[in-house]
Enzyme design. Sequence first.
Site, PDB file in Angstrom:
ATOM      1  N   GLY A   1       0.807  -1.223   0.000  1.00 24.67           N
ATOM      2  CA  GLY A   1       0.000   0.000   0.000  1.00 24.67           C
ATOM      3  C   GLY A   1       0.836   1.267   0.000  1.00 24.67           C
TER       4      GLY A   1
ATOM      5  N   CYS B   1       1.579   1.733  12.042  1.00 24.66           N
ATOM      6  CA  CYS B   1       2.746   2.459  11.590  1.00 24.66           C
ATOM      7  C   CYS B   1       3.127   3.578  12.545  1.00 24.66           C
ATOM      8  CB  CYS B   1       2.479   3.035  10.202  1.00 24.66           C
ATOM      9  SG  CYS B   1       1.509   1.928   9.212  1.00 24.66           S
TER      10      CYS B   1
HETATM   11  N1  PLP Z   1      -2.910   2.804   3.619  1.00 24.58           N
HETATM   12  C1  PLP Z   1      -3.700   2.417   4.634  1.00 24.58           C
HETATM   13  C2  PLP Z   1      -5.058   3.001   4.766  1.00 24.58           C
HETATM   14  C3  PLP Z   1      -3.253   1.438   5.535  1.00 24.58           C
HETATM   15  O1  PLP Z   1      -4.045   1.039   6.520  1.00 24.58           O
HETATM   16  C4  PLP Z   1      -1.963   0.882   5.366  1.00 24.58           C
HETATM   17  C5  PLP Z   1      -1.422  -0.090   6.332  1.00 24.58           C
HETATM   18  O2  PLP Z   1      -1.726  -0.030   7.514  1.00 24.58           O
HETATM   19  C6  PLP Z   1      -1.186   1.326   4.277  1.00 24.58           C
HETATM   20  C7  PLP Z   1      -1.685   2.281   3.430  1.00 24.58           C
HETATM   21  C8  PLP Z   1       0.179   0.766   4.022  1.00 24.58           C
HETATM   22  O3  PLP Z   1       0.101  -0.496   3.459  1.00 24.58           O
HETATM   23  P1  PLP Z   1       1.391  -1.452   3.440  1.00 24.58           P
HETATM   24  O4  PLP Z   1       1.552  -1.947   4.825  1.00 24.58           O
HETATM   25  O5  PLP Z   1       1.049  -2.531   2.485  1.00 24.58           O
HETATM   26  O6  PLP Z   1       2.531  -0.627   2.964  1.00 24.58           O
END
Ligand code: PLP
Length: 394
Positions: free
Chosen positions: A72, A326
Amino acid sequence: MNQTIYLDNAATTRTKPQVVEAMLPYFTEHYGNPSSVYEFSAPCKQAIAGAREIIAKSLGAKPNEIYFTAGGTESDNWAIKATAEAYESKGKHIITSKIEHHGVIHTCEYLEKRGFEVTYVDVDENGIIKLDELKKAIRPDTILISVMFANNEIGTIEPIKEIGAIAREHGILFHTDAVQAYGHIPIHVDEYNIDMLSSSAHKINGPKGIGFLYIRTGLKTRSFVHGGAQERKRRGGTENVPGIVGYGRAAEIAMDSMEERDKKERELRDYLIERVTAEVPYVRLNGHRTKRLSNNANFAFQFIEGESLLIMLDGSGICGSSGSACTSGSLDPSHVLLAIGLPHEIAHGSLRLTVSEENTREEMDFVVERIKEIVKRLRDMSPLYEDFVKNQKQ
Ligand code: PLP
């Protein structure tokens, strides 16, 4: 209960055994490089094409509009940075919301340092973007609107159809971060006028480190990873074949089971919300009551620290989160909770619990009892709570 109760499915999910099973041959048997010309690599090429087709179909898109990425965050970076670069001769203004994932917010901040202007539109107390503000923010030099499909912390689902219509009416590109929504909510890119969409496999029982970006045909976009000719020359690097296969299988299962899963998760989630809000004093539910992801519950408990609550829940084998995965590790309150108007001290007392179809009502009962005990214990130690009780007695 001696086992782990996993209630952090917004952070990541368990890879389904069927997904692992589908992936395994692409480690051990079909390990050829998909770019090689010999016959040995043909199953790898076919498997990638198959996964691309499944995913395209799930969105009403064409297979050549799906580009595999490492997840993502990369998809968000690609959508925003490459659009900025490709359309900067038209304008340097981008619109987003105040509650985006850091994959979007930090990318926008990066572009601001490079001469772009970004408007971060407010949300209301439930986390719904203010459409009148979004419309007012549009300028002749606006090149992109990026608004998430559903929020990862409070679960609120945004009015994506309306935003897509506004963007289309003004000739502005529309990107949505659908990492939390894809596989949970039916999405059709044409119906919603979506030009770019980010997604990630590990949120839907697929493997980690694989995602995709949908890019509508005809968009000017730039290569994001320069290198080989993979992903139609736009994202170089040998494909993560097992990951792609796993994503295809996870997407297939998610689409087939969406309705049934939604019902199960909603029942568990509603039960949890009803019990916590009825049985714990001074608690509020964050996010919209009904326009929310079916697996998300997010509470703010007054007079306590969410981190302490999390650690004590962990002591009982319960996995939750106090913000997004995160941002945990940082002591700042979540930007999402501040954006919906929570004061700092209440935002600090937040707890996100995200269920899966594998959870049970018995687990919810256990979790509610533990929350009640821990919240009471933490409040008994809290000088803030002591003052509050004293003031109430006066
Ligand atoms: N966008 C949203 C809304 C998310 O919840 C997340 C992960 O928590 C991400 C982006 C990032 O995704 P990835 O962990 O695959 O980089």
